[in-house]
Design a protein around this motif. Structure first.
Motif, PDB file in Angstrom:
ATOM      1  N   GLY A 124      44.082  26.239  36.441  1.00 50.75           N
ATOM      2  CA  GLY A 124      45.165  25.795  35.454  1.00 50.75           C
ATOM      3  C   GLY A 124      45.785  26.968  34.582  1.00 50.75           C
ATOM      4  O   GLY A 124      46.744  26.447  33.779  1.00 50.75           O
ATOM      5  N   LEU A 125      45.121  28.199  34.967  1.00 49.17           N
ATOM      6  CA  LEU A 125      45.609  29.327  34.036  1.00 49.17           C
ATOM      7  C   LEU A 125      46.709  29.995  34.589  1.00 49.17           C
ATOM      8  O   LEU A 125      46.896  30.002  35.937  1.00 49.17           O
ATOM      9  CB  LEU A 125      44.589  30.310  33.689  1.00 49.17           C
ATOM     10  CG  LEU A 125      43.449  29.847  32.725  1.00 49.17           C
ATOM     11  CD1 LEU A 125      42.419  30.978  32.652  1.00 49.17           C
ATOM     12  CD2 LEU A 125      43.668  29.200  31.582  1.00 49.17           C
ATOM     13  N   THR A 126      47.782  30.474  33.986  1.00 49.45           N
ATOM     14  CA  THR A 126      48.893  31.376  34.365  1.00 49.45           C
ATOM     15  C   THR A 126      48.272  32.617  34.896  1.00 49.45           C
ATOM     16  O   THR A 126      47.056  33.149  34.611  1.00 49.45           O
ATOM     17  CB  THR A 126      49.739  31.661  33.203  1.00 49.45           C
ATOM     18  OG1 THR A 126      49.258  32.445  32.340  1.00 49.45           O
ATOM     19  CG2 THR A 126      50.375  30.398  32.573  1.00 49.45           C
ATOM     20  N   HIS A 127      49.045  33.353  35.497  1.00 50.75           N
ATOM     21  CA  HIS A 127      48.760  34.966  36.124  1.00 50.75           C
ATOM     22  C   HIS A 127      48.112  35.722  35.131  1.00 50.75           C
ATOM     23  O   HIS A 127      47.003  36.339  35.252  1.00 50.75           O
ATOM     24  CB  HIS A 127      49.730  35.302  36.922  1.00 50.75           C
ATOM     25  CG  HIS A 127      49.479  36.820  37.624  1.00 50.75           C
ATOM     26  ND1 HIS A 127      48.490  36.701  38.690  1.00 50.75           N
ATOM     27  CD2 HIS A 127      49.625  38.135  36.996  1.00 50.75           C
ATOM     28  CE1 HIS A 127      48.280  38.093  39.129  1.00 50.75           C
ATOM     29  NE2 HIS A 127      49.010  38.810  38.127  1.00 50.75           N
ATOM     30  N   SER A 128      48.996  35.822  34.031  1.00 46.99           N
ATOM     31  CA  SER A 128      48.371  36.740  32.762  1.00 46.99           C
ATOM     32  C   SER A 128      47.132  36.187  32.238  1.00 46.99           C
ATOM     33  O   SER A 128      46.375  36.963  31.740  1.00 46.99           O
ATOM     34  CB  SER A 128      49.537  36.815  31.750  1.00 46.99           C
ATOM     35  OG  SER A 128      50.016  35.450  31.169  1.00 46.99           O
ATOM     36  N   GLU A 129      47.184  35.023  32.026  1.00 46.80           N
ATOM     37  CA  GLU A 129      45.809  34.159  31.597  1.00 46.80           C
ATOM     38  C   GLU A 129      44.539  34.609  32.418  1.00 46.80           C
ATOM     39  O   GLU A 129      43.493  34.674  31.885  1.00 46.80           O
ATOM     40  CB  GLU A 129      45.978  32.819  31.427  1.00 46.80           C
ATOM     41  CG  GLU A 129      46.786  32.551  30.276  1.00 46.80           C
ATOM     42  CD  GLU A 129      47.159  30.900  30.197  1.00 46.80           C
ATOM     43  OE1 GLU A 129      47.585  30.578  28.796  1.00 46.80           O
ATOM     44  OE2 GLU A 129      47.241  30.249  30.812  1.00 46.80           O
ATOM     45  N   VAL A 130      44.947  34.547  33.744  1.00 49.45           N
ATOM     46  CA  VAL A 130      43.695  34.919  34.740  1.00 49.45           C
ATOM     47  C   VAL A 130      43.150  36.382  34.426  1.00 49.45           C
ATOM     48  O   VAL A 130      41.954  36.640  34.652  1.00 49.45           O
ATOM     49  CB  VAL A 130      44.035  34.674  36.162  1.00 49.45           C
ATOM     50  CG1 VAL A 130      43.101  35.195  37.203  1.00 49.45           C
ATOM     51  CG2 VAL A 130      44.280  33.168  36.466  1.00 49.45           C
ATOM     52  N   ASP A 131      44.289  37.065  34.131  1.00 54.18           N
ATOM     53  CA  ASP A 131      43.940  38.805  34.168  1.00 54.18           C
ATOM     54  C   ASP A 131      42.736  38.680  32.742  1.00 54.18           C
ATOM     55  O   ASP A 131      42.042  39.572  32.840  1.00 54.18           O
ATOM     56  CB  ASP A 131      45.508  39.490  33.772  1.00 54.18           C
ATOM     57  CG  ASP A 131      45.917  39.667  35.375  1.00 54.18           C
ATOM     58  OD1 ASP A 131      45.154  39.410  36.267  1.00 54.18           O
ATOM     59  OD2 ASP A 131      47.065  40.095  35.328  1.00 54.18           O
ATOM     60  N   GLU A 132      43.551  37.882  31.946  1.00 54.96           N
ATOM     61  CA  GLU A 132      42.770  37.990  30.498  1.00 54.96           C
ATOM     62  C   GLU A 132      41.312  37.447  30.541  1.00 54.96           C
ATOM     63  O   GLU A 132      40.425  37.803  30.097  1.00 54.96           O
ATOM     64  CB  GLU A 132      43.673  37.052  29.405  1.00 54.96           C
ATOM     65  CG  GLU A 132      43.007  37.348  28.040  1.00 54.96           C
ATOM     66  CD  GLU A 132      43.559  36.542  27.018  1.00 54.96           C
ATOM     67  OE1 GLU A 132      43.459  36.442  26.011  1.00 54.96           O
ATOM     68  OE2 GLU A 132      45.181  36.230  27.182  1.00 54.96           O
ATOM     69  N   LEU A 133      41.396  36.383  31.478  1.00 53.91           N
ATOM     70  CA  LEU A 133      39.915  35.919  31.695  1.00 53.91           C
ATOM     71  C   LEU A 133      39.150  36.715  32.437  1.00 53.91           C
ATOM     72  O   LEU A 133      37.908  36.870  31.971  1.00 53.91           O
ATOM     73  CB  LEU A 133      40.348  34.426  32.735  1.00 53.91           C
ATOM     74  CG  LEU A 133      38.964  33.901  33.079  1.00 53.91           C
ATOM     75  CD1 LEU A 133      38.269  33.238  31.826  1.00 53.91           C
ATOM     76  CD2 LEU A 133      39.119  32.734  34.174  1.00 53.91           C
ATOM     77  N   ALA A 134      39.321  37.465  33.373  1.00 48.60           N
ATOM     78  CA  ALA A 134      38.628  38.254  34.207  1.00 48.60           C
ATOM     79  C   ALA A 134      38.134  39.327  33.068  1.00 48.60           C
ATOM     80  O   ALA A 134      36.650  39.837  33.092  1.00 48.60           O
ATOM     81  CB  ALA A 134      39.336  39.191  35.224  1.00 48.60           C
ATOM     82  N   GLU A 135      38.727  39.754  32.302  1.00 45.69           N
ATOM     83  CA  GLU A 135      38.301  40.877  31.202  1.00 45.69           C
ATOM     84  C   GLU A 135      37.283  40.113  30.199  1.00 45.69           C
ATOM     85  O   GLU A 135      36.303  40.705  29.764  1.00 45.69           O
ATOM     86  CB  GLU A 135      39.398  41.376  30.243  1.00 45.69           C
ATOM     87  CG  GLU A 135      40.550  42.505  31.157  1.00 45.69           C
ATOM     88  CD  GLU A 135      39.508  43.629  31.685  1.00 45.69           C
ATOM     89  OE1 GLU A 135      38.676  44.319  31.062  1.00 45.69           O
ATOM     90  OE2 GLU A 135      39.788  43.918  32.867  1.00 45.69           O
ATOM     91  N   THR A 136      37.749  38.758  29.739  1.00 44.05           N
ATOM     92  CA  THR A 136      36.803  38.187  28.993  1.00 44.05           C
ATOM     93  C   THR A 136      35.388  37.936  29.690  1.00 44.05           C
ATOM     94  O   THR A 136      34.353  38.009  28.963  1.00 44.05           O
ATOM     95  CB  THR A 136      37.314  36.908  28.626  1.00 44.05           C
ATOM     96  OG1 THR A 136      38.720  36.906  27.927  1.00 44.05           O
ATOM     97  CG2 THR A 136      36.321  36.131  27.869  1.00 44.05           C
ATOM     98  N   ILE A 137      35.270  37.458  30.910  1.00 43.62           N
ATOM     99  CA  ILE A 137      33.987  37.376  31.670  1.00 43.62           C
ATOM    100  C   ILE A 137      33.161  38.694  31.743  1.00 43.62           C
ATOM    101  O   ILE A 137      31.993  38.653  31.343  1.00 43.62           O
ATOM    102  CB  ILE A 137      34.249  36.741  33.029  1.00 43.62           C
ATOM    103  CG1 ILE A 137      34.967  35.455  32.939  1.00 43.62           C
ATOM    104  CG2 ILE A 137      32.849  36.800  33.742  1.00 43.62           C
ATOM    105  CD1 ILE A 137      35.449  34.894  34.297  1.00 43.62           C
ATOM    106  N   ARG A 138      33.961  39.668  31.904  1.00 48.60           N
ATOM    107  CA  ARG A 138      33.106  41.141  31.836  1.00 48.60           C
ATOM    108  C   ARG A 138      32.663  41.407  30.687  1.00 48.60           C
ATOM    109  O   ARG A 138      31.672  41.790  30.527  1.00 48.60           O
ATOM    110  CB  ARG A 138      34.038  42.080  32.361  1.00 48.60           C
ATOM    111  CG  ARG A 138      34.381  42.438  33.855  1.00 48.60           C
ATOM    112  CD  ARG A 138      34.924  43.733  34.344  1.00 48.60           C
ATOM    113  NE  ARG A 138      35.613  43.689  35.616  1.00 48.60           N
ATOM    114  CZ  ARG A 138      36.919  43.837  35.823  1.00 48.60           C
ATOM    115  NH1 ARG A 138      37.778  43.598  34.601  1.00 48.60           N
ATOM    116  NH2 ARG A 138      37.224  43.883  36.897  1.00 48.60           N
ATOM    117  N   SER A 139      33.506  41.186  29.417  1.00 48.61           N
ATOM    118  CA  SER A 139      33.103  41.335  28.341  1.00 48.61           C
ATOM    119  C   SER A 139      32.021  40.694  27.819  1.00 48.61           C
ATOM    120  O   SER A 139      30.877  41.254  26.977  1.00 48.61           O
ATOM    121  CB  SER A 139      34.209  41.423  27.249  1.00 48.61           C
ATOM    122  OG  SER A 139      34.043  41.461  25.992  1.00 48.61           O
ATOM    123  N   ILE A 140      32.060  39.293  27.938  1.00 47.81           N
ATOM    124  CA  ILE A 140      30.833  38.571  27.441  1.00 47.81           C
ATOM    125  C   ILE A 140      29.465  38.994  28.344  1.00 47.81           C
ATOM    126  O   ILE A 140      28.410  38.855  27.480  1.00 47.81           O
ATOM    127  CB  ILE A 140      31.205  37.018  27.424  1.00 47.81           C
ATOM    128  CG1 ILE A 140      31.269  36.556  28.911  1.00 47.81           C
ATOM    129  CG2 ILE A 140      32.347  36.869  26.695  1.00 47.81           C
ATOM    130  CD1 ILE A 140      31.558  34.993  29.065  1.00 47.81           C
TER     131      ILE A 140
END
Length: 253
Positions: A180-196
């Motif tokens: 359900g995320l947009t392309h830019s949100e998916v990129d941000e999500l990837a960084e969030t997963i790595r960060s957490i």
């Protein structure tokens, strides 16, 4: 030593085989992705690990303990937390209140002392402080006292992460977080997963259909097809595996 060891796990619903002698391991501190076509058994495995489903055969060892002997209501205390394909927050509650629901199993006051308010206020302040810190680390603290209803979908996903992290897990299971995320949100999500993963010293087991994100952030990938494992290894070897290409990724144009 692996943190999670899935060994010959089988799950059957009547005559339907959902998981067929599935075996793989997840090393501590790794991001491991579980991929495959719809109906391959990925969410079934998550439900086995969460103790929502009972395996018909096999064993699962988590952090050196037999996971399949643990009742579902004690899974969180064992150090497992998960998110779901569909966001399942409480829209009428604030962001902070939603995150606090994830910390419900961290209390130690007990029912009797809680009823008498003996130590309960102190414990509640401590939990609220820890959850506010979580929100701060995820860039959500300014929304702490806002109701969840009406917030952007990508923000809701991060709130769900915060709620899962509030239980202080060792293994975080993410079920299609990019759905359900947009392309830019998916990129941000990837960084969030790595960060957490890095911030909270976590191991992450990820079910996801967004292959670009899977290949970018995963260190190990397990591929399922009709409940069976057809590949298991680092992203590059999985990407080039002819069996995986035929069953799931598709032949290059």
């Amino acid at each position: 030593m692996s943190l999670l060891d899935v060994n010959n796990v089988g799950v059957r619903f009547g005559g339907v085989v959902a998981l067929d002698d599935l075996s793989f391991t997840v090393e501590p501190g790794r991001i491991c992705a579980l991929i495959g076509p719809n109906g391959a058994g990925k969410t079934t495995l998550f439900n086995v690990l969460s103790r929502l489903y009972q395996a018909n055969s096999g064993t699962v060892t988590f952090d050196g303990h037999d996971l399949l002997s643990v009742p579902s209501h004690k899974i969180v205390r064992r150090g497992l937390a998960r998110t779901f394909q569909n966001v399942a927050l409480f829209p009428a509650l604030t962001v902070l209140e939603n995150v606090l629901t994830g910390a419900h199993d961290q209390g130690h006051v007990g029912f009797g002392r809680s009823m008498l308010r003996i130590g309960a206020a102190r414990e509640e302040r401590k939990l609220r402080s820890r959850c506010l810190e979580l929100l701060d680390r995820l860039g959500l603290v300014e929304l702490a006292h806002r109701p969840v209803a009406g917030l952007p979908f990508g923000t809701l996903k991060r709130i769900e992460f915060a709620r899962a992290l509030a239980s202080e897990p060792k293994l975080l299971m993410l079920d299609e977080p990019a759905n359900g995320l947009t392309h830019s949100e998916v990129d941000e999500l990837a960084e969030t997963i790595r960060s957490i993963r890095d911030q909270f010293d976590l191991t992450i087991l990820l079910v996801e259909h967004h292959m670009a994100m899977v290949m970018a952030i995963s260190e190990h990938i397990v591929v399922l097809d009709f409940g069976r494992k057809i590949a298991d290894g680092p992203p590059e070897s999985v990407r080039n595996d002819p069996v995986v290409i035929e069953a799931y990724l598709g032949a290059p144009a």
